[in-house]
Design a protein around this motif. Structure first.
Motif, PDB file in Angstrom:
ATOM      1  N   ILE A 137       0.815  -1.209   0.000  1.00  0.00           N
ATOM      2  CA  ILE A 137       0.000   0.000   0.000  1.00  0.00           C
ATOM      3  C   ILE A 137       0.852   1.265   0.000  1.00  0.00           C
ATOM      4  O   ILE A 137       0.390   2.327  -0.409  1.00  0.00           O
ATOM      5  CB  ILE A 137      -0.983   0.036   1.180  1.00  0.00           C
ATOM      6  CG1 ILE A 137      -0.264  -0.037   2.520  1.00  0.00           C
ATOM      7  CG2 ILE A 137      -2.001  -1.068   1.058  1.00  0.00           C
ATOM      8  CD1 ILE A 137      -1.172   0.145   3.715  1.00  0.00           C
ATOM      9  N   TYR A 138       2.118   1.174   0.436  1.00  0.00           N
ATOM     10  CA  TYR A 138       2.980   2.347   0.481  1.00  0.00           C
ATOM     11  C   TYR A 138       4.433   1.928   0.521  1.00  0.00           C
ATOM     12  O   TYR A 138       4.782   0.925   1.140  1.00  0.00           O
ATOM     13  CB  TYR A 138       2.653   3.198   1.714  1.00  0.00           C
ATOM     14  CG  TYR A 138       3.479   4.453   1.828  1.00  0.00           C
ATOM     15  CD1 TYR A 138       3.284   5.506   0.949  1.00  0.00           C
ATOM     16  CD2 TYR A 138       4.464   4.573   2.782  1.00  0.00           C
ATOM     17  CE1 TYR A 138       4.050   6.655   1.036  1.00  0.00           C
ATOM     18  CE2 TYR A 138       5.226   5.717   2.886  1.00  0.00           C
ATOM     19  CZ  TYR A 138       5.023   6.760   2.002  1.00  0.00           C
ATOM     20  OH  TYR A 138       5.781   7.892   2.084  1.00  0.00           O
ATOM     21  N   GLU A 139       5.279   2.707  -0.163  1.00  0.00           N
ATOM     22  CA  GLU A 139       6.706   2.442  -0.159  1.00  0.00           C
ATOM     23  C   GLU A 139       7.452   3.776  -0.145  1.00  0.00           C
ATOM     24  O   GLU A 139       7.094   4.699  -0.869  1.00  0.00           O
ATOM     25  CB  GLU A 139       7.108   1.647  -1.392  1.00  0.00           C
ATOM     26  CG  GLU A 139       8.568   1.289  -1.439  1.00  0.00           C
ATOM     27  CD  GLU A 139       8.909   0.419  -2.635  1.00  0.00           C
ATOM     28  OE1 GLU A 139       9.724   0.871  -3.450  1.00  0.00           O
ATOM     29  OE2 GLU A 139       8.347  -0.682  -2.738  1.00  0.00           O
ATOM     30  N   GLU A 140       8.490   3.844   0.687  1.00  0.00           N
ATOM     31  CA  GLU A 140       9.287   5.060   0.799  1.00  0.00           C
ATOM     32  C   GLU A 140      10.749   4.701   1.002  1.00  0.00           C
ATOM     33  O   GLU A 140      11.076   3.821   1.797  1.00  0.00           O
ATOM     34  CB  GLU A 140       8.797   5.899   1.978  1.00  0.00           C
ATOM     35  CG  GLU A 140       9.540   7.186   2.160  1.00  0.00           C
ATOM     36  CD  GLU A 140       8.969   8.030   3.277  1.00  0.00           C
ATOM     37  OE1 GLU A 140       9.719   8.889   3.771  1.00  0.00           O
ATOM     38  OE2 GLU A 140       7.811   7.833   3.674  1.00  0.00           O
ATOM     39  N   LYS A 141      11.618   5.399   0.273  1.00  0.00           N
ATOM     40  CA  LYS A 141      13.055   5.200   0.410  1.00  0.00           C
ATOM     41  C   LYS A 141      13.610   6.305   1.287  1.00  0.00           C
ATOM     42  O   LYS A 141      13.442   7.485   1.010  1.00  0.00           O
ATOM     43  CB  LYS A 141      13.725   5.232  -0.959  1.00  0.00           C
ATOM     44  CG  LYS A 141      15.195   4.912  -0.922  1.00  0.00           C
ATOM     45  CD  LYS A 141      15.755   4.834  -2.322  1.00  0.00           C
ATOM     46  CE  LYS A 141      17.205   4.410  -2.290  1.00  0.00           C
ATOM     47  NZ  LYS A 141      17.746   4.276  -3.655  1.00  0.00           N
ATOM     48  N   ILE A 142      14.283   5.916   2.361  1.00  0.00           N
ATOM     49  CA  ILE A 142      14.842   6.858   3.327  1.00  0.00           C
ATOM     50  C   ILE A 142      16.357   6.740   3.283  1.00  0.00           C
ATOM     51  O   ILE A 142      16.904   5.649   3.415  1.00  0.00           O
ATOM     52  CB  ILE A 142      14.330   6.578   4.747  1.00  0.00           C
ATOM     53  CG1 ILE A 142      12.828   6.711   4.777  1.00  0.00           C
ATOM     54  CG2 ILE A 142      14.978   7.512   5.750  1.00  0.00           C
ATOM     55  CD1 ILE A 142      12.221   6.315   6.080  1.00  0.00           C
ATOM     56  N   THR A 143      17.028   7.874   3.095  1.00  0.00           N
ATOM     57  CA  THR A 143      18.489   7.883   3.106  1.00  0.00           C
ATOM     58  C   THR A 143      18.980   8.812   4.209  1.00  0.00           C
ATOM     59  O   THR A 143      18.255   9.687   4.659  1.00  0.00           O
ATOM     60  CB  THR A 143      19.059   8.364   1.756  1.00  0.00           C
ATOM     61  OG1 THR A 143      18.586   9.678   1.507  1.00  0.00           O
ATOM     62  CG2 THR A 143      18.658   7.446   0.625  1.00  0.00           C
TER      63      THR A 143
END
Length: 119
Positions: free
Chosen positions: A59-65
């Motif tokens: 339902i949701y995807e986020e790339k965190i750096t």
């Protein structure tokens, strides 16, 4: 006669110790859905957060750096749960997978001011 004040003191102390203070603690286990943290040992300080429904629909995807999320920390679990709740609300409204809305990075940024998020 000296036994009575000691007796009341013991009763008072046990009543204070037996009160339930866990109601003030935030729950870290979500009611609906689950999350998955994906990282690569070759790319430091990058984590992909993926939220799923109970039926394993993304339902949701986020790339965190800029930070490596530690799933053992209570604050991280609370923030992941808050992000999952936002994602579930959006999923119930639109029924489509969303990407990189910075929901998790904004929550985690409170404890890591130098955090960046890639789109």
């Amino acid at each position: 006669m000296k036994k009575y004040p000691t007796f009341f003191l013991i009763i008072f102390a046990t009543s204070i110790l037996s009160t339930n203070v866990s109601a003030q603690k935030k729950k870290t286990i979500p009611d609906n859905g689950f999350w998955e943290l994906v990282s690569n040992i070759h790319v430091e300080k990058t984590t992909i957060v993926q939220y799923y429904t109970n039926d394993a629909n993304l339902i949701y995807e986020e790339k965190i750096t800029g930070v490596k999320l530690n799933p053992r920390r209570r604050k991280t679990l609370i923030r992941l749960k808050e992000g999952l709740e936002k994602a579930m609300i959006a999923w119930n409204e639109k029924r489509e997978t969303l990407y990189d809305k910075n929901w998790v990075s904004l929550l985690v940024k409170k404890q890591n001011p130098g955090l960046k998020s890639l789109k």
